[in-house]
Design a protein around this motif. Structure first.
Motif, PDB file in Angstrom:
ATOM      1  N   LEU A  59       0.833  -1.200   0.000  1.00 27.36           N
ATOM      2  CA  LEU A  59       0.000   0.000   0.000  1.00 27.36           C
ATOM      3  C   LEU A  59       0.872   1.256   0.000  1.00 27.36           C
ATOM      4  CD1 LEU A  59      -2.751   1.382   0.184  1.00 27.36           C
ATOM      5  CD2 LEU A  59      -2.616   1.150   2.680  1.00 27.36           C
ATOM      6  N   LYS A  60       1.947   1.215   0.756  1.00 30.36           N
ATOM      7  CA  LYS A  60       2.856   2.363   0.814  1.00 30.36           C
ATOM      8  C   LYS A  60       3.461   2.646  -0.563  1.00 30.36           C
ATOM      9  CE  LYS A  60       4.153   2.203   5.699  1.00 30.36           C
ATOM     10  NZ  LYS A  60       5.248   2.057   6.684  1.00 30.36           N
ATOM     11  N   LYS A  61       3.808   1.594  -1.285  1.00 30.15           N
ATOM     12  CA  LYS A  61       4.381   1.771  -2.619  1.00 30.15           C
ATOM     13  C   LYS A  61       3.349   2.375  -3.573  1.00 30.15           C
ATOM     14  CE  LYS A  61       7.800  -1.953  -2.306  1.00 30.15           C
ATOM     15  NZ  LYS A  61       8.256  -3.242  -2.861  1.00 30.15           N
ATOM     16  N   ILE A  62       2.093   1.935  -3.427  1.00 33.15           N
ATOM     17  CA  ILE A  62       1.023   2.472  -4.279  1.00 33.15           C
ATOM     18  C   ILE A  62       0.816   3.957  -4.006  1.00 33.15           C
ATOM     19  CG2 ILE A  62      -1.463   2.386  -4.757  1.00 33.15           C
ATOM     20  CD1 ILE A  62      -1.306  -0.644  -4.183  1.00 33.15           C
ATOM     21  N   ILE A  63       0.867   4.346  -2.728  1.00 36.07           N
ATOM     22  CA  ILE A  63       0.736   5.751  -2.354  1.00 36.07           C
ATOM     23  C   ILE A  63       1.857   6.574  -2.977  1.00 36.07           C
ATOM     24  CG2 ILE A  63       0.853   7.388  -0.431  1.00 36.07           C
ATOM     25  CD1 ILE A  63      -0.540   5.250   1.292  1.00 36.07           C
ATOM     26  N   CYS A  64       3.060   6.015  -2.950  1.00 34.12           N
ATOM     27  CA  CYS A  64       4.221   6.701  -3.541  1.00 34.12           C
ATOM     28  C   CYS A  64       4.028   6.912  -5.043  1.00 34.12           C
ATOM     29  CB  CYS A  64       5.489   5.885  -3.312  1.00 34.12           C
ATOM     30  SG  CYS A  64       5.893   5.688  -1.590  1.00 34.12           S
ATOM     31  N   ILE A  65       3.506   5.903  -5.718  1.00 36.22           N
ATOM     32  CA  ILE A  65       3.277   5.990  -7.160  1.00 36.22           C
ATOM     33  C   ILE A  65       2.253   7.079  -7.468  1.00 36.22           C
ATOM     34  CG2 ILE A  65       2.332   4.761  -9.148  1.00 36.22           C
ATOM     35  CD1 ILE A  65       3.484   2.179  -7.820  1.00 36.22           C
TER      36      ILE A  65
END
Length: 298
Positions: A121-127
């Motif tokens: 989820l954190k990676k998706i937020i970053c994207i």
């Protein structure tokens, strides 16, 4: 601890060098054609890295891996880098460098698709932050040429990110400096015919001492030294820790672009910068937290 401190020093030098490439490249492109810059850059870097590689113990590359080395050199170092320089030419050093700072996040996407790495989820937020940041920068550009430059820079980012995932896989088997050297030599061979043709049809090429010194700087510092120190850093500390230094690159470009090229910084630029760099830093912090939790469980 000593190795970590040395790696951090290497990383600061690496990203300062890569950040300065946008500014020096912008200056040189006003006097020398784009492909000629790339050709000279790779010839200089290739010679230096070849001699470094000769003093490094490496294994022979197997035939089934030739195609990966070719893709790294042709698409990564040739196509992506030329697109990067063209992006700088049509926009400006600061904008192109900021778009390039999306690299760690696009690499996450390709790593999830190709290497089956977990996309949290954190990676998706970053994207999402990165996409919004780039959109903000494009929205703040009033000149159509700048938008074209940014889109070309995005193409360079996507190409480089895809190749970076391939590099990650191949360097599990071979020495990174070996792959980098062969890739740069392939790029030099690929660029040379085009640069010769470009040289013939370009009427006004200004090769004064400032241009010559700039080309040497790009080849030695921005290419050979930066790639070597990046690979060295990856061999000393975790890749996630190395990625933490990515924001140094656009910040250096902004500073040098303002100092030497007189480039302006508007509100949209600042907002886009905060979103993109914030996403990159957030992604690295998230990765480090996952590593700490994993080590705690063990």
């Amino acid at each position: 601890m000593k190795n970590k401190k040395m790696a951090y020093l290497y990383l600061i030098i690496t990203f300062c060098a890569w950040g300065s490439l946008y500014v020096v490249g912008k200056f040189v492109m006003g006097k020398v054609p784009v492909l000629m810059i790339s050709s000279v850059r790779y010839i200089i870097a290739g010679i230096i890295l070849f001699f470094i590689m000769k003093h490094t113990k490496t294994k022979k590359i197997e035939k089934q891996d030739y195609k990966y080395v070719f893709l790294i050199g042709f698409i990564g170092y040739f196509i992506a880098t030329v697109a990067q320089l063209i992006g700088v030419k049509f926009s400006n050093a600061s904008l192109a460098s900021l778009v390039n700072s999306v690299n760690p996040i696009t690499i996450m996407l390709f790593a999830a698709i190709i290497l089956k790495e977990k996309l949290t989820l954190k990676k998706i937020i970053c994207i999402i932050l990165a996409i919004v940041g780039v959109h903000t920068i494009i929205g703040g550009s009033n000149e159509s040429g700048q938008v074209i430059g940014i889109l070309i820079s995005l193409f360079a980012v996507i190409s480089w990110s895809l190749i970076s995932v391939i590099v990650r896989r191949v360097t599990q088997k071979y020495d990174p400096i070996q792959i980098t050297t062969y890739g740069i030599i392939i790029a030099a061979v690929s660029t040379l015919p085009f640069s010769i043709g470009e040289f013939i049809i370009t009427p006004n090429i200004h090769l004064d001492w400032t241009v010559v010194l700039s080309l040497i700087y790009i080849g030695v510092v921005c290419t050979a030294l930066a790639h070597f120190l990046w690979n060295k850093s990856l061999s000393m500390i975790e890749a996630g820790d190395c990625s933490l230094f990515y924001p140094v690159q656009p910040m250096m470009s902004v500073f040098l672009g303002w100092m030497f090229l007189g480039e302006n910084i508007n509100v949209n630029f600042v907002i886009g910068a905060i979103l993109i760099i914030g996403g990159v830093v957030f992604s690295v912090i998230g990765k480090k937290e996952e590593i700490v939790k994993s080590e705690t469980k063990e």
